[in-house]
Design a protein around this motif. Structure first.
Motif, PDB file in Angstrom:
ATOM      1  N   SER A  88     -13.616 -42.450  16.785  1.00 40.05           N
ATOM      2  CA  SER A  88     -13.402 -41.013  16.610  1.00 40.05           C
ATOM      3  C   SER A  88     -11.947 -40.603  16.838  1.00 40.05           C
ATOM      4  CB  SER A  88     -14.318 -40.233  17.546  1.00 40.05           C
ATOM      5  OG  SER A  88     -14.046 -40.574  18.887  1.00 40.05           O
TER       6      SER A  88
ATOM      7  N   GLN B 239     -15.341 -48.327  13.298  1.00 40.87           N
ATOM      8  CA  GLN B 239     -14.904 -46.947  13.163  1.00 40.87           C
ATOM      9  C   GLN B 239     -14.865 -46.296  14.534  1.00 40.87           C
ATOM     10  OE1 GLN B 239     -16.923 -44.739  10.098  1.00 40.87           O
ATOM     11  NE2 GLN B 239     -16.494 -42.787  11.102  1.00 40.87           N
TER      12      GLN B 239
ATOM     13  N   SER C 229      -8.014 -37.069  13.531  1.00 46.70           N
ATOM     14  CA  SER C 229      -8.478 -37.094  12.139  1.00 46.70           C
ATOM     15  C   SER C 229      -7.294 -36.969  11.202  1.00 46.70           C
ATOM     16  CB  SER C 229      -9.478 -35.965  11.861  1.00 46.70           C
ATOM     17  OG  SER C 229      -8.845 -34.699  11.948  1.00 46.70           O
TER      18      SER C 229
ATOM     19  N   THR D 145     -11.554 -42.091   7.612  1.00 48.55           N
ATOM     20  CA  THR D 145     -12.035 -42.553   8.910  1.00 48.55           C
ATOM     21  C   THR D 145     -10.987 -43.440   9.568  1.00 48.55           C
ATOM     22  OG1 THR D 145     -13.215 -44.352   7.803  1.00 48.55           O
ATOM     23  CG2 THR D 145     -14.488 -42.376   8.347  1.00 48.55           C
TER      24      THR D 145
ATOM     25  N   GLU E 169     -13.333 -38.138   2.566  1.00 44.40           N
ATOM     26  CA  GLU E 169     -13.513 -38.614   3.931  1.00 44.40           C
ATOM     27  C   GLU E 169     -12.414 -39.615   4.279  1.00 44.40           C
ATOM     28  OE1 GLU E 169     -17.430 -39.700   6.344  1.00 44.40           O
ATOM     29  OE2 GLU E 169     -17.026 -41.135   4.750  1.00 44.40           O
TER      30      GLU E 169
END
Length: 155
Positions: free
Chosen positions: A94, A92, A71, A81, A79
């Motif tokens: 993780s 997108q 992140s 991403t 935010e």
């Protein structure tokens, strides 16, 4: 045991000990199987919209172990991403892999960051604080310049 046999045995023992010490990692200052990360080439093109921007950078890993960028946080956006791009398909994800002895390159037209819900529309010349978070390595803090929309870094 002849002199020749003793010399061969000593050489084999020395070679074996060197290999064992290398496998243990030793305390030679090297990173062994750990990631050793640095960030370069970061920038944000001046956003066309007031609520969304893209971000680009390169994470270089000089260590032997892989890591993952999990992140990014910044006061500029509520935010951030991570996105991969394969051909014309963007999705997108993780996390993004940072291979051991390699690099993760986020670039225009490729893998990239999307900053949404901006707190303000940044201007060219502004520096934005980013904190990059990784699966195993400590967080890395950088200042990211805002560049003109037409900016293209030199490779």
């Amino acid at each position: 045991m002849t002199v020749r046999h003793r010399a061969a045995a000593a050489a084999a023992l020395a070679l074996g000990l060197t290999g064992a010490l290398t496998a243990c990692g030793g305390d030679d200052g090297g990173s062994g199987d750990r990631p050793e990360l640095s960030v370069s080439g970061a920038y944000i093109p001046r956003p066309a919209m007031a609520d969304m921007a893209a971000g680009f950078l390169t994470v270089t890993n000089k260590g032997g172990g892989a890591d993952k960028l999990t992140s990014i946080t910044t006061p500029l956006a509520r935010e951030v991403t991570l996105h991969t791009t394969k051909g014309t398909q963007m999705r997108q994800v993780s996390s993004l892999d940072v291979p051991g002895g390699g690099r993760l390159r986020l670039s225009s037209g490729g893998d990239h960051l999307m900053l949404t819900k901006l707190t303000h529309k940044p201007k060219v010349g502004e520096k934005v604080a980013f904190t990059l978070h990784f699966a195993t390595s400590d967080a890395v803090k950088i200042k990211v310049p805002v560049e003109p929309m037409t900016y293209r870094p030199k490779d």
